[in-house]
Motif scaffolding. Structure first.
Motif, PDB file in Angstrom:
ATOM      1  N   TRP A 151       0.897  -1.312  -0.040  1.00 51.75           N
ATOM      2  CA  TRP A 151      -0.018   0.070   0.087  1.00 51.75           C
ATOM      3  C   TRP A 151       0.920   1.386   0.154  1.00 51.75           C
ATOM      4  O   TRP A 151       0.319   2.261  -0.223  1.00 51.75           O
ATOM      5  N   VAL A 177      -1.761  -4.184  -5.182  1.00 54.06           N
ATOM      6  CA  VAL A 177      -2.991  -3.158  -4.730  1.00 54.06           C
ATOM      7  C   VAL A 177      -4.155  -3.167  -5.497  1.00 54.06           C
ATOM      8  O   VAL A 177      -5.258  -3.250  -5.077  1.00 54.06           O
ATOM      9  N   ARG A 178      -3.973  -3.490  -6.660  1.00 62.03           N
ATOM     10  CA  ARG A 178      -5.051  -3.701  -7.780  1.00 62.03           C
ATOM     11  C   ARG A 178      -5.617  -4.915  -7.627  1.00 62.03           C
ATOM     12  O   ARG A 178      -6.859  -4.841  -7.655  1.00 62.03           O
ATOM     13  N   LEU A 213      -6.145  -6.627  -4.687  1.00 62.93           N
ATOM     14  CA  LEU A 213      -6.741  -6.427  -3.418  1.00 62.93           C
ATOM     15  C   LEU A 213      -7.918  -5.485  -3.660  1.00 62.93           C
ATOM     16  O   LEU A 213      -8.985  -5.991  -2.974  1.00 62.93           O
ATOM     17  N   SER A 214      -7.582  -4.588  -4.279  1.00 61.09           N
ATOM     18  CA  SER A 214      -8.694  -3.259  -4.562  1.00 61.09           C
ATOM     19  C   SER A 214      -9.881  -3.930  -5.259  1.00 61.09           C
ATOM     20  O   SER A 214     -11.135  -4.093  -4.803  1.00 61.09           O
ATOM     21  N   TYR A 215      -9.580  -4.760  -6.264  1.00 57.22           N
ATOM     22  CA  TYR A 215     -10.724  -5.164  -7.318  1.00 57.22           C
ATOM     23  C   TYR A 215     -11.258  -6.453  -6.587  1.00 57.22           C
ATOM     24  O   TYR A 215     -12.416  -6.801  -6.790  1.00 57.22           O
ATOM     25  N   ALA A 216     -10.433  -7.226  -5.835  1.00 53.27           N
ATOM     26  CA  ALA A 216     -11.133  -8.654  -5.201  1.00 53.27           C
ATOM     27  C   ALA A 216     -12.021  -8.057  -4.407  1.00 53.27           C
ATOM     28  O   ALA A 216     -13.295  -8.715  -4.248  1.00 53.27           O
ATOM     29  N   ALA A 217     -11.836  -7.101  -3.597  1.00 51.92           N
ATOM     30  CA  ALA A 217     -12.758  -6.382  -2.576  1.00 51.92           C
ATOM     31  C   ALA A 217     -13.966  -5.838  -3.378  1.00 51.92           C
ATOM     32  O   ALA A 217     -15.309  -6.267  -2.904  1.00 51.92           O
ATOM     33  N   SER A 218     -13.726  -5.132  -4.488  1.00 53.34           N
ATOM     34  CA  SER A 218     -14.652  -4.596  -5.163  1.00 53.34           C
ATOM     35  C   SER A 218     -15.665  -5.816  -5.558  1.00 53.34           C
ATOM     36  O   SER A 218     -17.045  -5.626  -5.713  1.00 53.34           O
ATOM     37  N   PHE A 245      -1.272 -16.168  -3.318  1.00 57.86           N
ATOM     38  CA  PHE A 245      -0.639 -15.365  -2.001  1.00 57.86           C
ATOM     39  C   PHE A 245       0.252 -14.460  -2.736  1.00 57.86           C
ATOM     40  O   PHE A 245       0.250 -13.267  -2.051  1.00 57.86           O
ATOM     41  N   THR A 292      -1.812 -11.556  -3.683  1.00 56.78           N
ATOM     42  CA  THR A 292      -2.627 -10.997  -2.634  1.00 56.78           C
ATOM     43  C   THR A 292      -1.750 -10.439  -1.356  1.00 56.78           C
ATOM     44  O   THR A 292      -2.208  -9.920  -0.651  1.00 56.78           O
ATOM     45  N   VAL A 319      -0.028 -11.828   0.424  1.00 58.51           N
ATOM     46  CA  VAL A 319       0.330 -12.727   1.819  1.00 58.51           C
ATOM     47  C   VAL A 319       2.044 -13.229   1.555  1.00 58.51           C
ATOM     48  O   VAL A 319       2.684 -13.345   2.722  1.00 58.51           O
ATOM     49  N   LEU A 367      -9.055  -9.572   4.024  1.00 58.30           N
ATOM     50  CA  LEU A 367     -10.532  -8.943   3.270  1.00 58.30           C
ATOM     51  C   LEU A 367     -11.573  -8.392   4.089  1.00 58.30           C
ATOM     52  O   LEU A 367     -12.508  -7.584   3.929  1.00 58.30           O
ATOM     53  N   GLY A 404     -11.517  -4.843   3.626  1.00 57.07           N
ATOM     54  CA  GLY A 404     -12.075  -4.984   2.270  1.00 57.07           C
ATOM     55  C   GLY A 404     -12.317  -3.603   1.988  1.00 57.07           C
ATOM     56  O   GLY A 404     -12.274  -3.220   1.016  1.00 57.07           O
ATOM     57  N   TRP A 425      -9.801  -1.349   0.835  1.00 58.91           N
ATOM     58  CA  TRP A 425      -9.137  -1.860   0.032  1.00 58.91           C
ATOM     59  C   TRP A 425      -9.935  -1.538  -1.298  1.00 58.91           C
ATOM     60  O   TRP A 425      -9.316  -1.155  -2.442  1.00 58.91           O
ATOM     61  N   ALA A 426     -11.065  -1.634  -1.324  1.00 60.12           N
ATOM     62  CA  ALA A 426     -11.939  -1.177  -2.439  1.00 60.12           C
ATOM     63  C   ALA A 426     -11.931  -0.130  -2.834  1.00 60.12           C
ATOM     64  O   ALA A 426     -11.934   0.480  -4.050  1.00 60.12           O
ATOM     65  N   PHE A 453      -7.469   4.590  -7.334  1.00 60.55           N
ATOM     66  CA  PHE A 453      -7.146   4.112  -8.729  1.00 60.55           C
ATOM     67  C   PHE A 453      -8.408   3.082  -9.113  1.00 60.55           C
ATOM     68  O   PHE A 453      -8.331   2.355 -10.267  1.00 60.55           O
ATOM     69  N   TYR A 477     -19.955   0.159  -0.115  1.00 60.13           N
ATOM     70  CA  TYR A 477     -19.172  -1.147  -0.177  1.00 60.13           C
ATOM     71  C   TYR A 477     -19.795  -2.098   0.931  1.00 60.13           C
ATOM     72  O   TYR A 477     -20.043  -1.564   2.292  1.00 60.13           O
ATOM     73  N   GLY A 534     -19.811  -6.523  -2.527  1.00 61.71           N
ATOM     74  CA  GLY A 534     -18.846  -5.712  -2.939  1.00 61.71           C
ATOM     75  C   GLY A 534     -19.386  -4.428  -3.425  1.00 61.71           C
ATOM     76  O   GLY A 534     -20.104  -3.915  -2.435  1.00 61.71           O
ATOM     77  N   LEU A 535     -18.814  -3.796  -4.303  1.00 61.73           N
ATOM     78  CA  LEU A 535     -19.048  -2.558  -4.611  1.00 61.73           C
ATOM     79  C   LEU A 535     -20.619  -2.220  -5.328  1.00 61.73           C
ATOM     80  O   LEU A 535     -21.211  -1.116  -5.240  1.00 61.73           O
TER      81      LEU A 535
END
Lengths: 557, 461
Positions: free
Chosen positions: A407, A418-419, A421-426, A509, A512, A514, B29, B33, B36-37, B41, B111, B116-117
């Motif tokens: 991060w 980071v992308r 993680l971000s998109y996985a959470a999205s 991992f 992500t 890990v 997560l 989470g 992160w989301a 970007f 979120y 998710g989003l």
């Protein structure tokens, strides 16, 4: 709310329902495949028995390969001070039962005749070792043993294949409706995949009369998910992927055939080892650097990653039948070969593959020797080697600097993680929808970051299901270890299962954060020609360790 | 083969490692989470062609401060309002970590861990966030700061509603200046900081409120005592000085005139231990929360202070630091009989479908001042305004206050403060104002801002 937005809402909800259905179907298929494999497995019951000629005690023979000797770790323990610790190996082969003397002091005799290397043993023959004499008998000849219950039948595989096809249809429909307009183009590669899977199914079940198809079912399930992911990203890549799957399936069948004859495998072992070393040499000479690693060879229109195929060679070279394990205890040759492989990979800067080879080496070395000392020594040497490399080549260390600090580097070294993680959470539990993700625009999204793509587009539940299936594959390979026709299969299956799982771990991992990012593929799912062919080859090891794989052929004779 | 079977258990180590790794990832997560989301970007939230829409941020009068249009975060149309609300609302890149848009990003984007989003209909369901802040009051504060670096805040000490929170320098979140990160002249120095919440400054004479509380509780005959304020007093060879020689002063007048000579001696008389205990009791060396966003700490530490340093600490110099948000809460406490109502700035969080999920309400914090001490402080502070600063600053509001002029050294002009509150039941408002590097006195700088804000805030119902 006007009509068009109502219908687009309806389609969105429908697609969401599909995204919930796919992981459920996958879980059903995986569970049924694994229970079916467990049910189809032979129970631990005697294949034949040995009767002690002096005491008339009946000793059950449980395995295809059995060590005989004074040592408590032997499958048949001889209470005889004149017998060697590991005296002989009694093996079941296509031709019948064989006994091999494993350099015993007193020698092994069948019906009074000294055994040189191997000798066939027929029911009624007497095996003499030291002062012990054992007679081989069929289980039916021994009244004391209870009658064998009929073997349980495995679930019919066609139903599972139909379910796999259903998941692929659901994935296909998602792709068709992804852009808002109906487009049939993504259905073509998925349709071809369905043809390929049913062709292999009919060939295996109807022509070869195999009874099991669970492993192939699981592999096709994962391939379908991977292919759908490619189709949502770049339709052109799906055809490359499809070609790799077809070649993979053919290679899988070839490997099953090749592994069928243990003597053939043992004969080819050294040649394959030499070939692997030459391949590495060719790679080092010919490869040009691509994305920081020199692990590609360009052969006309196709690019090949030799290290993927060397994984298979590595397992073949590492494995061995029990009689040889007893005779040649030392691992020097294999350790030397492993060192060459890993050294070559370091020169190619393919650290991910080097780690995979090392873990596979540990599994094979431990299963062959059982020596914790050897393993500790290997780990220590590897640790020292890694330390030296980090000292001499500081740029290697830079790759790991960002680990657990991604991060702080969202724009450079931690860009991909980071992308992911971000998109996985999205995506939440069920994803944003195939083809609707944003991660696909990141470099190597469908190969190194495949897990992130799965999370974003198809949801966390499916992504976790996929990697759990790979974990269960390794566990299955392990549980089948004593039911194989030879330690050759047990070792190779465990090595292949472990390799696949470890590679999945590095992929998941690494992406992500890990573990440090190494850039390896997710088996069966990631985009990759050589790697796809190789994982099918690895699957063949697990398939071959299931004794049912070769059972049908024997029945036909 | 049994041995081989046993040895195959080595695979369990690998499987164990696999599940450990999976656990680490899933734990992250579940717990992180949301953050992160919601990253600048993230193409689902920002960028062209995105269907996502973050919730709006509104002020107490439903003025839209920030909303998403066509995948872009759009702020209020008035540049002055945008800049005045910058530190409360936050920016798009998430650099202002004390802003609502950063701290409430999960709520704004809608979120949640399950979907998710996006909701199953493929749309985002971000919540609207309504603030207790009044954007016109904030704009007024920024206008009165008039380009000087500083901060101002006003809150209702009965309801807890934060009405104004402004920090300067600021920048336009809609069009961040190109030289924002590269500028060397210092015009944006601290622009990313909400000085009310996150910064701490040398308090100067406003710290005399704390010293007064210690004196009230530890000097029994306080009101009958006098101090001879001849312009300076020498402690251990170190001179503590005043602006003027005031002559002999009673305690009340010493506070009103803000005599360093008197208060340094009081601090020394009370002693380090009791001064430290009083400061800690009043909230120094600890963090306060504004809707879960932590403040910076005020600092008071005289553990190893020499007598002259203890004297200086009693007049708000030495190593003393005061956090404006803490000062605001402290004023609320004094006004409210010793126990403050905790300020809040989130009035409600309203999802696109459904009922508002978070309703701000008056919540009592922990006691900072003893009730009888609070009552006496209130009287002294009222006297400050009525006899020293002038009630004309706050007509009809019966304001109790204390000013401060903190020397900061480094060739800079002092930091000027005013903290206080209206003691009228109909206008229960507390305030803190401060101007850094001020070339005029504290009443002329911080006092004028407080005057304008309190007069305007009194009209808000």
């Amino acid at each position: 709310m006007d009509l068009s937005s109502l219908s687009s809402d309806f389609i969105s909800v429908l697609l969401f329902v599909f995204r919930i259905a796919v992981p459920i179907l996958c879980t059903v298929v995986a569970c049924r495949c694994f229970t079916s494999m467990r049910l189809g497995k032979r129970r631990e019951e005697p294949v034949v028995v040995l009767e002690d000629m002096a005491t008339h005690k009946v000793i059950p023979v449980l395995y295809w390969e059995n060590s005989l000797g004074r040592s408590r770790s032997c499958d048949v323990v001889l209470q005889d001070p004149t017998a060697s610790r590991a005296h002989a190996v009694l093996m079941r082969r296509e031709s019948g039962w064989l006994i091999t003397d494993t350099n015993s002091k007193a020698g092994t005799f069948v019906n009074g005749k000294k055994v040189k290397e191997k000798a066939p043993v027929l029911p009624g023959d007497v095996i003499a070792m030291g002062s012990t004499a054992l007679m081989l008998k069929r289980t039916s000849e021994v009244a004391a043993l209870p009658p064998q219950p009929p073997t349980r039948r495995a679930a019919p595989p066609s139903g599972l294949m139909a379910t796999v096809m259903l998941t692929q249809i659901l994935l296909g429909l998602q792709l068709c409706l992804a852009s808002g307009k109906i487009s049939a183009a993504p259905l073509v590669p998925l349709g071809i995949l369905m043809l390929v899977e049913w062709a292999l199914y009919l060939y295996s079940i109807k022509i070869l009369h195999h009874v099991s198809f669970e492993l192939e079912t699981i592999a096709f399930l994962l391939c379908g998910i991977g292919l759908a992911m490619q189709a949502g990203t770049n339709l052109k890549n799906t055809y490359t992927q499809l070609a790799a799957i077809v070649i993979g399936v053919l290679f899988f069948r070839f490997m099953i055939w090749f592994l069928g004859d243990m003597d053939r495998v043992m004969r080819w072992r050294v040649k394959i080892g030499i070939l692997a070393v030459l391949l590495f040499a060719a790679n080092l000479l010919l490869a040009r650097e691509r994305n920081g690693a020199r692990n590609w060879i360009v052969l006309g229109p196709v690019t090949v990653q030799p290290s993927e195929f060397i994984k298979i060679a590595f397992i073949i070279v590492g494995t061995s039948t029990l009689d040889r394990l007893q005779t040649y205890k030392n691992l020097t040759g294999f350790i030397g070969f492993s060192a060459i492989c890993m050294g070559a990979l370091f020169f190619m800067r393919d650290f991910g593959s080097a780690c995979i080879f090392f873990v596979t080496f540990l599994i094979i070395a431990f299963m062959r020797s059982g020596s914790v000392r050897t393993i500790s020594l290997a780990c220590a040497v590897a640790g020292f080697g890694a330390f030296l490399i980090l000292k001499i080549k500081p740029y290697v260390a830079q790759r790991f600097d960002v680990w657990r600090h991604v991060w702080e580097h969202p724009g450079d070294a931690g860009y991909q993680q980071v992308r992911v993680l971000s998109y996985a959470a999205s995506g939440g539990l069920f994803g944003v929808g195939l083809g609707k993700g944003c991660l696909k625009s990141v470099f190597a999204s469908t190969s190194d970051l495949a897990f992130g793509m799965l999370c974003e587009e198809m949801g966390l539940v499916l992504a976790v299901t996929v990697i759990l299936i790979l974990a269960f594959l390794a566990l299955y390979a392990r549980s089948d270890a004593t039911r194989s026709r030879s330690t050759l299969y047990s070792i190779s299956a465990c090595a292949a299962g472990g390799l696949l799982l470890f590679q999945a771990c590095l992929n998941v991992f690494g992406a992500t954060d890990v573990l440090p990012m190494t850039g390896v593929t997710l088996p069966f799912v990631s985009l990759g020609g050589s790697s796809m062919v190789a994982v099918w080859g690895l699957l063949a090891f697990i398939k071959a360790s299931d004794e049912r794989t070769y059972a049908a052929r024997r029945r036909r004779r | 083969m049994r041995t081989t079977g046993t040895r195959s258990l080595i695979l369990f180590i690998l499987v164990l490692g696999f599940f450990t790794g999976l656990g680490v990832f899933l734990y992250g997560l579940v717990t992180e989470g949301g953050s992160w989301a919601v990253q600048p970007f993230n193409g689902h939230l920002y960028g062209s062609g995105t269907s996502a829409a973050e919730g709006r941020v509104l002020d107490r009068n439903d003025t839209v401060l920030a909303q998403t249009k066509d995948g872009k975060r759009v702020y209020n149309s008035d540049p002055a309002t945008r800049r005045a609300m910058l530190h409360a609302v936050g920016d798009t890149r998430g650099y202002l970590s004390a802003g609502v848009q950063y701290n409430y990003r999960s709520e704004l984007t809608g979120y949640n861990f399950i979907t998710g989003l996006f909701s199953p209909t493929g749309k985002t369901n971000g919540s609207d966030i309504r603030l207790t802040l009044d954007s016109s009051l904030c704009r007024l504060a920024r206008e009165k700061l008039n380009g000087r670096h500083g901060a101002a805040a006003v809150y209702n000490y009965k309801t807890g509603e934060l009405l104004c929170m402004v920090s300067t320098p600021d920048f336009d979140p809609q069009n961040p200046p190109k030289d924002l990160d590269t500028d060397k002249t210092g015009k944006y120095s601290g622009a990313y900081l909400n000085k009310i919440l996150s910064s701490s400054f040398t308090p100067g004479s406003i710290f005399k409120v704390v010293t007064s509380a210690a004196a009230i509780e530890n000097i029994p005959d306080l009101d009958s005592r006098t101090w001879n304020c001849n312009g300076s007093v020498t402690v251990d060879g170190n001179k503590i000085t005043d602006m003027y020689a005031y002559g002999r002063l009673s305690f009340k007048n010493a506070l009103a005139k803000s005599s360093n000579v008197a208060f340094a001696q009081i601090a020394i008389e009370v002693g380090a231990d009791k001064m430290q205990a009083e400061a800690n009791q009043m909230g120094f060396n600890r963090t306060f929360l504004l809707n879960g966003i932590p403040s910076g700490k005020s600092v008071y530490s005289v553990k190893s202070a020499k007598p002259n340093e203890l004297g200086w600490s009693g007049v708000g110099q030495y190593t003393d630091l005061a956090n404006p948000y803490h000062m605001l809460v402290l004023m609320g406490a004094v006004a409210n009989g010793g126990t403050p109502v905790t300020p809040y700035m989130i009035k409600s969080v309203t999802p696109s479908i459904g009922v508002p999920s978070e309703q701000g309400s008056a919540k009592t914090g922990s006691q900072l001042v003893r009730p009888d001490t609070a009552s006496r402080l209130k009287d002294y502070m009222r006297y400050n305004v009525s006899h020293e600063y002038g009630d004309s600053l706050f007509p009809g509001l019966a304001v109790c206050a204390k000013t401060g002029t903190a020397e900061v050294g480094g060739g800079k002009n002092p930091t000027c403060w005013m903290v206080g509150f209206s003691s009228n039941d109909s206008t229960p408002l507390a305030f803190v104002t401060l101007v850094e590097d001020s070339s005029t006195g504290s009443v002329a700088s911080a006092g004028r801002i407080a005057s304008a804000l309190m007069t305007a805030a009194a009209k808000i119902s």
